[in-house]
Scaffold this active site. Sequence first.
Site, PDB file in Angstrom:
ATOM      1  N   TYR A   7       0.845  -1.170   0.009  1.00 31.36           N
ATOM      2  CA  TYR A   7       0.017   0.031   0.020  1.00 31.36           C
ATOM      3  C   TYR A   7       1.036   1.238   0.025  1.00 31.36           C
ATOM      4  O   TYR A   7       0.660   2.253  -0.659  1.00 31.36           O
ATOM      5  CB  TYR A   7      -0.945  -0.041   1.045  1.00 31.36           C
TER       6      TYR A   7
ATOM      7  N   LYS B  61       1.301   4.265  -2.892  1.00 25.36           N
ATOM      8  CA  LYS B  61       0.998   5.635  -2.405  1.00 25.36           C
ATOM      9  C   LYS B  61       2.078   6.482  -2.962  1.00 25.36           C
ATOM     10  O   LYS B  61       2.062   7.626  -3.119  1.00 25.36           O
ATOM     11  CB  LYS B  61       0.654   5.655  -1.095  1.00 25.36           C
TER      12      LYS B  61
END
Length: 252
Positions: free
Chosen positions: A156, A160
């Site tokens: 994740y 990002k």
Amino acid sequence: MTVNADLSGHVVVITGAAGDLGWGIAQACLGAGARVALVDLDAEGLAQRSGQDDERLLRLPCDVADSEQVRRVIDAVLARWGRLDVLVNNAAVVTPGEKLGDLSLEHWQQALDINLTGAWLMCKFALGPMRRAGRGLVLNIASQLGSVAAPGRGAYGTSKAGLIALARAIAVDHADEGVRSVSLSPGAVLSSRVLRRYGDAETARHMLASRYPVGRLGEVEDIAQMALFLMSKSASFMTGVDVRVDGGYTAI
């Protein structure tokens, strides 16, 4: 914070619009006079979020990782309103909380496909009408975890961090064509996603709030109002930057 922004006549496309944050940004844009295309894989969720019919809303189910579906979404927006002023790349998936050495290739690829490649695909098709018009904004909703790491959140966080870099690259490549690009990195926001993970708001606050110098979690409104500011004329000299709305999390 309430931002005084006038988006009258503007067209805003928001991915992940069935989620709390996407819908919060959509409501802020509608309140500022914009027309909004709600994009999400969850067609039922889109219908529930948008409620009654509103000629300023367009609901478009889409898998952002599918190039042809993304192309059709942008075509539908242009067919309906003839312009595209702002793209908000908010669609995201959170992979299982595992160490990177234990994470499956499937979950790694899923994080990149949706969170990063999906955003690039949306940009690829949205930039055309923006460049032709000589104006536009790409707003990538990144995360505090794009700047710092957390256990079990490697895929994740990597995706990002890629969104932050993508916003910078777009800014450099297309500033001379009137297109701005920024990323917005929220801290933990008291949303349904956080509630699902921790069970209830009280538990989430107990587990997380002490990590933030301001002593609280973020609210959807905190992020939506900053997004609205970045879309406004007041932010016209801002491009290629990451704006952290994280309660001081990354300052520690």
